[in-house]
Design a protein around this motif. Structure first.
Motif, mmCIF file in Angstrom:
data_model
loop_
_atom_site.group_PDB
_atom_site.id
_atom_site.type_symbol
_atom_site.label_atom_id
_atom_site.label_comp_id
_atom_site.label_asym_id
_atom_site.label_seq_id
_atom_site.Cartn_x
_atom_site.Cartn_y
_atom_site.Cartn_z
ATOM 1 N N LEU A 19 0.826 -1.201 0.000
ATOM 2 C CA LEU A 19 0.000 0.000 0.000
ATOM 3 C C LEU A 19 0.864 1.256 0.000
ATOM 4 O O LEU A 19 0.570 2.216 -0.712
ATOM 5 C CB LEU A 19 -0.959 0.005 1.192
ATOM 6 C CG LEU A 19 -2.016 -1.102 1.199
ATOM 7 C CD1 LEU A 19 -2.869 -1.013 2.465
ATOM 8 C CD2 LEU A 19 -2.883 -1.065 -0.042
ATOM 9 N N TRP A 20 1.944 1.241 0.792
ATOM 10 C CA TRP A 20 2.835 2.407 0.796
ATOM 11 C C TRP A 20 3.473 2.592 -0.575
ATOM 12 O O TRP A 20 3.532 3.695 -1.107
ATOM 13 C CB TRP A 20 3.919 2.317 1.861
ATOM 14 C CG TRP A 20 4.898 3.439 1.691
ATOM 15 C CD1 TRP A 20 6.167 3.367 1.191
ATOM 16 C CD2 TRP A 20 4.651 4.834 1.927
ATOM 17 N NE1 TRP A 20 6.727 4.624 1.125
ATOM 18 C CE2 TRP A 20 5.815 5.538 1.569
ATOM 19 C CE3 TRP A 20 3.560 5.549 2.403
ATOM 20 C CZ2 TRP A 20 5.917 6.924 1.680
ATOM 21 C CZ3 TRP A 20 3.662 6.928 2.521
ATOM 22 C CH2 TRP A 20 4.828 7.593 2.156
ATOM 23 N N THR A 21 3.951 1.514 -1.171
ATOM 24 C CA THR A 21 4.602 1.600 -2.483
ATOM 25 C C THR A 21 3.631 2.134 -3.530
ATOM 26 O O THR A 21 3.991 2.983 -4.346
ATOM 27 C CB THR A 21 5.158 0.221 -2.904
ATOM 28 O OG1 THR A 21 6.132 -0.190 -1.926
ATOM 29 C CG2 THR A 21 5.804 0.268 -4.271
ATOM 30 N N LEU A 22 2.386 1.662 -3.485
ATOM 31 C CA LEU A 22 1.370 2.131 -4.426
ATOM 32 C C LEU A 22 1.136 3.625 -4.229
ATOM 33 O O LEU A 22 1.135 4.392 -5.192
ATOM 34 C CB LEU A 22 0.087 1.330 -4.213
ATOM 35 C CG LEU A 22 -1.019 1.528 -5.236
ATOM 36 C CD1 LEU A 22 -1.882 0.276 -5.304
ATOM 37 C CD2 LEU A 22 -1.878 2.722 -4.942
ATOM 38 N N TRP A 43 5.254 15.217 0.007
ATOM 39 C CA TRP A 43 4.023 14.450 0.157
ATOM 40 C C TRP A 43 4.318 12.947 0.285
ATOM 41 O O TRP A 43 3.687 12.248 1.062
ATOM 42 C CB TRP A 43 3.148 14.751 -1.042
ATOM 43 C CG TRP A 43 1.760 14.204 -1.071
ATOM 44 C CD1 TRP A 43 1.092 13.514 -0.101
ATOM 45 C CD2 TRP A 43 0.846 14.335 -2.160
ATOM 46 N NE1 TRP A 43 -0.171 13.202 -0.529
ATOM 47 C CE2 TRP A 43 -0.350 13.690 -1.783
ATOM 48 C CE3 TRP A 43 0.927 14.930 -3.418
ATOM 49 C CZ2 TRP A 43 -1.467 13.618 -2.639
ATOM 50 C CZ3 TRP A 43 -0.178 14.868 -4.251
ATOM 51 C CH2 TRP A 43 -1.357 14.220 -3.867
ATOM 52 N N ALA A 44 5.272 12.465 -0.483
ATOM 53 C CA ALA A 44 5.672 11.057 -0.452
ATOM 54 C C ALA A 44 7.184 11.015 -0.223
ATOM 55 O O ALA A 44 7.962 10.916 -1.161
ATOM 56 C CB ALA A 44 5.312 10.369 -1.764
ATOM 57 N N PRO A 45 7.613 11.134 1.041
ATOM 58 C CA PRO A 45 9.036 11.213 1.345
ATOM 59 C C PRO A 45 9.778 9.905 1.052
ATOM 60 O O PRO A 45 9.180 8.828 1.054
ATOM 61 C CB PRO A 45 9.063 11.539 2.833
ATOM 62 C CG PRO A 45 7.772 11.033 3.368
ATOM 63 C CD PRO A 45 6.777 11.174 2.242
ATOM 64 N N ASP A 46 11.085 10.044 0.810
ATOM 65 C CA ASP A 46 11.918 8.871 0.541
ATOM 66 C C ASP A 46 11.939 7.910 1.722
ATOM 67 O O ASP A 46 11.963 6.701 1.541
ATOM 68 C CB ASP A 46 13.356 9.301 0.203
ATOM 69 C CG ASP A 46 13.437 9.980 -1.147
ATOM 70 O OD1 ASP A 46 12.705 9.578 -2.075
ATOM 71 O OD2 ASP A 46 14.234 10.926 -1.274
ATOM 72 N N SER A 47 11.950 8.465 2.927
ATOM 73 C CA SER A 47 12.000 7.602 4.108
ATOM 74 C C SER A 47 10.592 7.429 4.673
ATOM 75 O O SER A 47 9.811 8.378 4.736
ATOM 76 C CB SER A 47 12.916 8.200 5.170
ATOM 77 O OG SER A 47 12.449 9.468 5.565
#
Length: 160
Positions: A19-22, A43-47
């Motif tokens: 779900l996070w990857t999506l 909004w979608a941080p690397d970590s």
């Protein structure tokens, strides 16, 4: 055929990473059409704070769309009608995933007696939500990790 299932925190712990990857890939590779690189990175941080994400997903209890065993989208509906997350896999957009999830959200809302659905939607998602009868309440600017992003509060009222 796209199938929708409920998230189960006990049996679906393996879903957490998917779900996070999506969500991450949708924001980084689709929402980048309407937001700057700095904004999508905020909004979608690397970590990822995995423990926080596990808690958040467990609390929101999303509906998960699958096609041939692949998670292709997810969305949630809170008891007050708030749709916090609504994401479709970047490789499956335009193939009915969003429509299937929206139908599932509306069916769940009908069971809960929700009179008003609302969400804070991105520039990218606004036309999709409007297609399903949501109307603009207001445009707003929100700060996310030091970046200011525009989004919209949209709602859909149901006649009871």
């Amino acid at each position: 055929m796209i199938k929708v299932r409920a998230f189960n925190a006990v049996s679906s712990s393996s879903d957490i990473d998917e779900l996070w990857t999506l969500k991450f890939n949708t924001i980084r590779k689709v929402n980048c059409r309407d937001y700057t690189q700095a904004q999508v990175k905020a909004w979608a941080p690397d970590s990822l704070d995995r423990e926080n994400w596990i808690k958040r997903v467990s609390e929101m209890a999303p509906l998960i769309a699958e096609l041939d065993g692949v998670i292709v989208g997810f969305a949630d509906l809170q008891p007050d009608g708030y749709i916090d997350h609504f994401f479709c896999h970047l490789d499956y957009q335009g193939r009915g995933v969003g429509k299937t999830l929206m139908k599932a959200i509306m069916e769940k809302g009908a069971r809960l007696g929700v009179p008003r659905y609302y969400s804070h939607v991105s520039i990218t998602a606004r036309p999709f939500f409007e297609h399903f009868g949501f109307t603009l309440v207001k445009q707003q600017s929100v700060e996310v990790r030091g970046e200011v992003l525009t989004n919209y509060v949209l709602e859909k009222r149901i006649s009871m």
